[in-house]
Motif scaffolding. Structure first.
Motif, PDB file in Angstrom:
ATOM      1  N   THR A  25      48.363  -2.753  15.650  1.00 23.48           N
ATOM      2  CA  THR A  25      48.787  -1.651  14.782  1.00 23.48           C
ATOM      3  C   THR A  25      48.825  -0.345  15.565  1.00 23.48           C
ATOM      4  O   THR A  25      47.821   0.048  16.166  1.00 23.48           O
ATOM      5  CB  THR A  25      47.830  -1.503  13.591  1.00 23.48           C
ATOM      6  OG1 THR A  25      47.838  -2.706  12.818  1.00 23.48           O
ATOM      7  CG2 THR A  25      48.233  -0.338  12.700  1.00 23.48           C
ATOM      8  N   PRO A  26      49.972   0.343  15.574  1.00 28.02           N
ATOM      9  CA  PRO A  26      50.012   1.653  16.226  1.00 28.02           C
ATOM     10  C   PRO A  26      49.099   2.620  15.470  1.00 28.02           C
ATOM     11  O   PRO A  26      49.343   2.935  14.301  1.00 28.02           O
ATOM     12  CB  PRO A  26      51.482   2.069  16.097  1.00 28.02           C
ATOM     13  CG  PRO A  26      52.223   0.802  15.812  1.00 28.02           C
ATOM     14  CD  PRO A  26      51.275  -0.062  15.045  1.00 28.02           C
ATOM     15  N   VAL A 234      57.493   1.393  11.214  1.00 28.98           N
ATOM     16  CA  VAL A 234      56.933   1.202  12.564  1.00 28.98           C
ATOM     17  C   VAL A 234      57.827   0.259  13.343  1.00 28.98           C
ATOM     18  O   VAL A 234      58.226  -0.786  12.839  1.00 28.98           O
ATOM     19  CB  VAL A 234      55.501   0.642  12.481  1.00 28.98           C
ATOM     20  CG1 VAL A 234      54.996   0.289  13.861  1.00 28.98           C
ATOM     21  CG2 VAL A 234      54.579   1.658  11.825  1.00 28.98           C
TER      22      VAL A 234
END
Length: 234
Positions: A25-26, A234
């Motif tokens: 996950t960024p 994203v």
């Protein structure tokens, strides 16, 4: 939005999914991560045994987990167990929440890695192979799916999966590498690790790089699908 993780099949694979979801996950801070609930129930009857007619039906336990996650506030479900997807239609019919399909996630990851439709290899449980979960879904998208011969399944793949479930992933690496090499020798241009124990036995690094073709880790593929659900931009 809260993600529900129906895990415990096996427990290490479910825990690895949660770790990979977090790592992929960024995020720059705690608040950037995806809220999730892990329902880890190792008492779910063995999926391969059920498919092969030697064990009880896991569906009641799977539905119990889905109901528990829904009641706890989940808004979508992932199941980090490939063989459990043999009951996908029944689970989705009984659950009002979207369930992200692990084979669809693997197909997206093949494309992400630039693998064009053609011949690919699949390492999976005997149950997953018998249900043709990957063969039918990926062949419809243009991929020919190669699977290990019976001797390689009994001598390499199944013992490797059992070793991971027993907490000895390092004992499975050589067997899985041998099975993957056989698929590449047969013409596979990529190898899908279609059992969530297998990425633990053939981890990122030298062993996986030695396969020599793109490798789809279905734990990571499912985690990316979950991130896409939770963070569409994203």
């Amino acid at each position: 939005m809260i993600l529900g993780v129906l895990g415990g099949m096996g427990p290490l694979a479910g825990a690895q999914f949660c770790a990979r979801l977090t790592l992929l996950t960024p995020a720059a801070r705690d608040q950037d991560h995806i809220p999730f609930l892990l329902w880890s129930d190792p008492s779910v009857p063995d999926r391969t045994a059920a498919r092969l007619g030697t064990g009880p039906d896991p569906l009641p336990a799977l539905l119990r987990g889905l109901r528990g996650l829904e009641a706890a506030g989940a808004r979508a479900i992932v199941i980090p167990c490939n063989t459990a997807h043999g009951w996908f239609d029944a689970m989705q019919a009984a659950c009002p929440l979207p369930i992200l399909h692990i084979v669809d996630a693997a197909a997206v990851d093949l494309a992400r890695q630039g693998v064009r439709p053609g011949r690919i290899g699949l390492l999976a449980t005997e149950g997953t192979l018998a249900m043709r979960l990957y063969q039918e879904r990926l062949q419809a998208a243009g991929w020919e799916v190669l699977v290990p011969p019976p001797g390689v399944m009994t001598g390499c793949v199944t013992p490797a999966i059992e070793a991971v479930k027993a907490g000895r992933p390092e004992a499975s690496t050589a067997r899985l590498a041998e099975a993957a090499a056989g698929l590449v020798a047969a013409g596979a241009t990529a190898v899908v690790l279609g059992c969530t124990e297998i990425p633990l036995g053939l981890p990122e690094g030298a062993a996986r790089a030695a396969v020599g073709v793109p490798v789809v880790d279905t734990i990571d593929a499912l985690a990316r699908a979950a991130i896409g659900w939770a963070r569409p931009a994203v």
